[in-house]
Design a protein around this motif. Structure first.
Motif, PDB file in Angstrom:
ATOM      1  N   CYS A 104      -7.033  -9.726  -3.516  1.00 60.24           N
ATOM      2  CA  CYS A 104      -7.415  -8.324  -3.352  1.00 60.24           C
ATOM      3  C   CYS A 104      -7.188  -7.541  -4.644  1.00 60.24           C
ATOM      4  N   GLU A 105      -6.049  -7.772  -5.260  1.00 62.63           N
ATOM      5  CA  GLU A 105      -5.741  -7.078  -6.515  1.00 62.63           C
ATOM      6  C   GLU A 105      -6.718  -7.485  -7.614  1.00 62.63           C
ATOM      7  N   LYS A 106      -7.041  -8.766  -7.669  1.00 70.18           N
ATOM      8  CA  LYS A 106      -7.978  -9.273  -8.671  1.00 70.18           C
ATOM      9  C   LYS A 106      -9.369  -8.648  -8.474  1.00 70.18           C
ATOM     10  N   ALA A 107      -9.814  -8.565  -7.218  1.00 68.58           N
ATOM     11  CA  ALA A 107     -11.125  -7.977  -6.920  1.00 68.58           C
ATOM     12  C   ALA A 107     -11.152  -6.498  -7.270  1.00 68.58           C
ATOM     13  N   LEU A 108     -10.076  -5.793  -6.949  1.00 66.09           N
ATOM     14  CA  LEU A 108     -10.006  -4.354  -7.221  1.00 66.09           C
ATOM     15  C   LEU A 108     -10.035  -4.083  -8.727  1.00 66.09           C
ATOM     16  N   LYS A 109      -9.295  -4.865  -9.491  1.00 63.97           N
ATOM     17  CA  LYS A 109      -9.297  -4.703 -10.947  1.00 63.97           C
ATOM     18  C   LYS A 109     -10.667  -5.024 -11.530  1.00 63.97           C
ATOM     19  N   ALA A 110     -11.320  -6.047 -10.992  1.00 65.77           N
ATOM     20  CA  ALA A 110     -12.617  -6.489 -11.515  1.00 65.77           C
ATOM     21  C   ALA A 110     -13.686  -5.415 -11.396  1.00 65.77           C
ATOM     22  N   VAL A 111     -13.623  -4.622 -10.317  1.00 65.01           N
ATOM     23  CA  VAL A 111     -14.655  -3.594 -10.105  1.00 65.01           C
ATOM     24  C   VAL A 111     -14.213  -2.221 -10.621  1.00 65.01           C
ATOM     25  N   GLY A 112     -13.151  -2.203 -11.436  1.00 59.26           N
ATOM     26  CA  GLY A 112     -12.746  -0.957 -12.083  1.00 59.26           C
ATOM     27  C   GLY A 112     -11.719  -0.144 -11.335  1.00 59.26           C
ATOM     28  N   GLY A 113     -10.984  -0.766 -10.423  1.00 55.20           N
ATOM     29  CA  GLY A 113     -10.016  -0.027  -9.621  1.00 55.20           C
ATOM     30  C   GLY A 113      -8.582  -0.160 -10.057  1.00 55.20           C
ATOM     31  N   ILE A 114      -8.353  -0.494 -11.327  1.00 51.20           N
ATOM     32  CA  ILE A 114      -6.977  -0.697 -11.795  1.00 51.20           C
ATOM     33  C   ILE A 114      -6.142   0.576 -11.643  1.00 51.20           C
ATOM     34  N   ASN A 115      -6.770   1.752 -11.800  1.00 52.77           N
ATOM     35  CA  ASN A 115      -6.038   3.012 -11.648  1.00 52.77           C
ATOM     36  C   ASN A 115      -5.583   3.248 -10.209  1.00 52.77           C
ATOM     37  N   LEU A 116      -6.320   2.665  -9.254  1.00 50.38           N
ATOM     38  CA  LEU A 116      -5.923   2.828  -7.852  1.00 50.38           C
ATOM     39  C   LEU A 116      -4.626   2.085  -7.570  1.00 50.38           C
ATOM     40  N   ILE A 117      -4.421   0.962  -8.271  1.00 50.30           N
ATOM     41  CA  ILE A 117      -3.189   0.194  -8.076  1.00 50.30           C
ATOM     42  C   ILE A 117      -2.009   0.942  -8.680  1.00 50.30           C
ATOM     43  N   GLY A 118      -2.270   1.605  -9.804  1.00 47.11           N
ATOM     44  CA  GLY A 118      -1.187   2.275 -10.515  1.00 47.11           C
ATOM     45  C   GLY A 118      -0.954   3.723 -10.122  1.00 47.11           C
ATOM     46  N   ARG A 119      -1.749   4.248  -9.189  1.00 49.73           N
ATOM     47  CA  ARG A 119      -1.616   5.671  -8.847  1.00 49.73           C
ATOM     48  C   ARG A 119      -0.350   5.981  -8.066  1.00 49.73           C
ATOM     49  N   SER A 120       0.258   4.957  -7.463  1.00 47.96           N
ATOM     50  CA  SER A 120       1.544   5.154  -6.798  1.00 47.96           C
ATOM     51  C   SER A 120       2.378   3.886  -6.940  1.00 47.96           C
ATOM     52  N   LYS A 121       3.680   4.038  -6.719  1.00 49.00           N
ATOM     53  CA  LYS A 121       4.583   2.892  -6.851  1.00 49.00           C
ATOM     54  C   LYS A 121       4.289   1.819  -5.807  1.00 49.00           C
ATOM     55  N   LYS A 122       3.590   2.196  -4.748  1.00 46.22           N
ATOM     56  CA  LYS A 122       3.299   1.249  -3.668  1.00 46.22           C
ATOM     57  C   LYS A 122       2.160   0.296  -3.993  1.00 46.22           C
ATOM     58  N   GLY A 123       1.379   0.586  -5.020  1.00 42.38           N
ATOM     59  CA  GLY A 123       0.285  -0.307  -5.406  1.00 42.38           C
ATOM     60  C   GLY A 123      -0.713  -0.509  -4.281  1.00 42.38           C
ATOM     61  N   LEU A 124      -0.933  -1.762  -3.899  1.00 37.36           N
ATOM     62  CA  LEU A 124      -1.866  -2.072  -2.819  1.00 37.36           C
ATOM     63  C   LEU A 124      -1.403  -1.545  -1.467  1.00 37.36           C
ATOM     64  N   ASP A 125      -0.119  -1.221  -1.368  1.00 42.45           N
ATOM     65  CA  ASP A 125       0.422  -0.703  -0.115  1.00 42.45           C
ATOM     66  C   ASP A 125       0.338   0.818  -0.033  1.00 42.45           C
ATOM     67  N   ALA A 126      -0.357   1.430  -0.987  1.00 43.21           N
ATOM     68  CA  ALA A 126      -0.540   2.882  -0.954  1.00 43.21           C
ATOM     69  C   ALA A 126      -1.295   3.267   0.315  1.00 43.21           C
ATOM     70  N   GLU A 127      -0.877   4.358   0.925  1.00 45.84           N
ATOM     71  CA  GLU A 127      -1.447   4.772   2.200  1.00 45.84           C
ATOM     72  C   GLU A 127      -2.878   5.282   2.042  1.00 45.84           C
ATOM     73  N   VAL A 128      -3.719   4.923   2.994  1.00 46.21           N
ATOM     74  CA  VAL A 128      -5.085   5.442   3.078  1.00 46.21           C
ATOM     75  C   VAL A 128      -5.164   6.252   4.364  1.00 46.21           C
ATOM     76  N   SER A 129      -5.503   7.523   4.244  1.00 43.65           N
ATOM     77  CA  SER A 129      -5.613   8.364   5.441  1.00 43.65           C
ATOM     78  C   SER A 129      -6.936   8.087   6.151  1.00 43.65           C
ATOM     79  N   GLU A 130      -7.142   8.718   7.278  1.00 41.67           N
ATOM     80  CA  GLU A 130      -8.358   8.502   8.057  1.00 41.67           C
ATOM     81  C   GLU A 130      -9.608   8.753   7.214  1.00 41.67           C
ATOM     82  N   ASN A 131     -10.469   7.754   7.175  1.00 41.73           N
ATOM     83  CA  ASN A 131     -11.702   7.787   6.372  1.00 41.73           C
ATOM     84  C   ASN A 131     -11.441   8.004   4.885  1.00 41.73           C
TER      85      ASN A 131
END
Length: 208
Positions: free
Chosen positions: A78-105
């Motif tokens: 999942c992390e590899k796919a996210l980085k590949a499509v330009g989502g590296i900032n989404l991993i680093g936007r919080s200390k939780k990384g891939l476990d960062a919370e996603v609210s409804e929709n």
């Protein structure tokens, strides 16, 4: 392969037929020389990935939204796919990384960020056929440039069908099909269609 045309011209009907959401009244659709009506919809769709105009996310984490709780998909992929499509900032936007919370929709993410997560969701499954149905329609021009970089990564090594009305999204396609009122008007590369100076060229001038 790209399909372009005005809203209601029949572009998305092509996607619906490919996924066997409904079957054609006449003619055949073949993949690898095999009529798709001889294959169950479930088997057919196992080899296909899709990113739609409206990026849908559900409550949970980024990892949940990419893996869709598929036990065969791990955190590393999942992390590899996210980085590949330009989502590296989404991993680093919080200390939780891939476990960062996603609210409804995904309301706590921008439109572009939500679409990037959907791109990663498609990529992690490594589909043989990828369909992008108006995947950049609701994104501003600046974000589109960023998103298009992710699309280029997604396209590599697979058959990709792009349905769009923004011609900037499909300019680099091998073949562009111009659809109008359910009919194929023109087909060729961007340069060939511009040289025809017909419908595609007219749309392109209007969108520049």
């Amino acid at each position: 392969l790209a399909f372009v045309g005005a809203t209601g011209s029949g572009k998305s009907s092509v996607m619906n037929l490919l996924f066997r959401f409904y079957d054609p009244d006449e003619g055949n659709i073949c993949i690898g020389g095999k009529d798709i009506q001889t294959v169950s919809p479930r088997e057919l769709r196992k080899n296909m990935g899709i990113v739609l105009q409206e990026p849908y996310l559900f409550s949970g984490t980024i990892f949940d939204n990419i893996s869709l709780n598929d036990p065969l998909i791990n955190r590393e992929s999942c992390e590899k796919a996210l980085k590949a499509v330009g989502g590296i900032n989404l991993i680093g936007r919080s200390k939780k990384g891939l476990d960062a919370e996603v609210s409804e929709n995904g309301k706590n993410f921008s439109e572009g960020e939500r679409q990037i997560i959907c791109f990663a969701r498609a990529m992690v499954r490594d589909p043989k056929i990828l369909i992008l149905d108006e995947a950049t329609a609701n994104i501003d021009t600046e974000t589109e440039k960023f998103i298009n970089a992710g699309i280029e990564v997604l396209k590599k090594g697979r058959t990709t069908l792009i349905i769009a009305h923004r011609l900037s999204t499909v300019k680099n396609a091998d073949i562009i099909n111009v659809i109008d009122d359910g009919k194929l008007l023109e087909s060729g590369t961007h340069e060939e269609l511009i040289a025809l100076n017909s419908k595609y060229a007219e749309w392109y001038r209007l969108q520049k």
